[in-house]
Design a protein around this motif. Sequence first.
Motif, PDB file in Angstrom:
ATOM      1  N   GLU A  25      33.932   8.163 -36.467  1.00  0.00           N
ATOM      2  CA  GLU A  25      33.981   7.650 -35.101  1.00  0.00           C
ATOM      3  C   GLU A  25      33.645   6.163 -35.126  1.00  0.00           C
TER       4      GLU A  25
ATOM      5  N   ILE B  15      38.857   8.466 -26.314  1.00  0.00           N
ATOM      6  CA  ILE B  15      37.763   8.352 -25.353  1.00  0.00           C
ATOM      7  C   ILE B  15      38.105   7.293 -24.309  1.00  0.00           C
TER       8      ILE B  15
ATOM      9  N   ASP C  55      44.558  15.462 -33.679  1.00  0.00           N
ATOM     10  CA  ASP C  55      43.452  15.539 -32.730  1.00  0.00           C
ATOM     11  C   ASP C  55      42.096  15.511 -33.426  1.00  0.00           C
TER      12      ASP C  55
ATOM     13  N   ARG D 286      33.159  17.944 -32.280  1.00  0.00           N
ATOM     14  CA  ARG D 286      34.379  18.762 -32.278  1.00  0.00           C
ATOM     15  C   ARG D 286      35.126  18.637 -33.610  1.00  0.00           C
ATOM     16  N   SER D 287      35.266  17.410 -34.110  1.00  0.00           N
ATOM     17  CA  SER D 287      35.954  17.209 -35.383  1.00  0.00           C
ATOM     18  C   SER D 287      35.249  17.960 -36.509  1.00  0.00           C
TER      19      SER D 287
ATOM     20  N   LYS E  83      39.653  13.605 -35.857  1.00  0.00           N
ATOM     21  CA  LYS E  83      39.555  12.199 -36.272  1.00  0.00           C
ATOM     22  C   LYS E  83      39.072  12.118 -37.721  1.00  0.00           C
TER      23      LYS E  83
ATOM     24  N   ARG F  22      33.221  14.125 -29.450  1.00  0.00           N
ATOM     25  CA  ARG F  22      34.415  14.232 -30.295  1.00  0.00           C
ATOM     26  C   ARG F  22      34.029  14.385 -31.759  1.00  0.00           C
TER      27      ARG F  22
ATOM     28  N   HIS G 238      32.085   9.799 -27.730  1.00  0.00           N
ATOM     29  CA  HIS G 238      32.311   9.720 -29.177  1.00  0.00           C
ATOM     30  C   HIS G 238      31.508  10.788 -29.913  1.00  0.00           C
TER      31      HIS G 238
ATOM     32  N   HIS H 180      42.639  12.462 -29.121  1.00  0.00           N
ATOM     33  CA  HIS H 180      42.146  12.538 -27.753  1.00  0.00           C
ATOM     34  C   HIS H 180      41.228  11.345 -27.507  1.00  0.00           C
TER      35      HIS H 180
END
Length: 286
Positions: free
Chosen positions: A34, A209, A147, A55-56, A149, A52, A49, A207
């Motif tokens: 990120e 930010i 999706d 999630r990654s 990163k 995400r 961030h 996706h």
Amino acid sequence: MERTVYLDGQFIKESEAKVSIFDRGFLFGDAVYEVTAVLNGLLVENEGHMLRLQRSCDELQIALPVTIEQIIAIQRELIKVNQLDEGGIYLQVSRGNAGDRDFAYPSADVKPTLVLFTQARSLLNTPKATKGMKVITTEDIRWKRRDIKTVGLLAPCMAKQGALDKQVDDAWLIEDGYITEGSSNNAYIVTQEGVLITRALSNDILHGITRKALLELAEKENMKIEERSFTVEEAYQASEAFVSSATTFVWPVIEIDGKTIADGKPGSVATKLRNIYIELALQTAE
């Protein structure tokens, strides 16, 4: 001044930071990352961030070695010790060092590698924001989980270098005749009727930010928005085009494949969205 970086529990000088040759981030690109913008020494949209990032990691079954709260504390300490006023903080989590090379995921006792470092750069006053940028289109040869990163960025690097070799600024990627996104940013056009169009969220694009925040701002400004795929020809005929990312915010696109967009100057929509996004970022940075 030599930067202080963070590596696996330690704040050390960048020249002293070492990662094993057996780290899976090095061997397989088995890592996620990120980048959070910094304005006035504060983190911009960092909550998004961090969500995400989590999630990654979840999608790739990588366990964060520290909590999100600890990561934020590390970010703030790096800003402080490196006296960073404007720029960004890069964060990377790899699956770690299993002691050898093997395609299979290592056992759960292998600790992921966590790296963070600062990058000083001008975000508010940049020529591309005021003059616009030129792009080419090129085939999107990336994998099918954009999706997530990940650090597997060879295809975007090739696209970016291909653009630079043609003396333009960036590349927009095409799949099945439609624009997916830029090499390191989300892509948008504005139709002659004033409709803001950007590709809908899916596994095909990151996706963003900044993308999320811009669409919320556009909605508040009563702009007409369509989240859908758009063709290269639609982009050529647009009244405006622009990109967004964490550290560019909004940059207008004034030329695509040598074709001038509208009058070849940054448009009112891109300019307005950049200004109100920066205003919001300065107000909400933490």
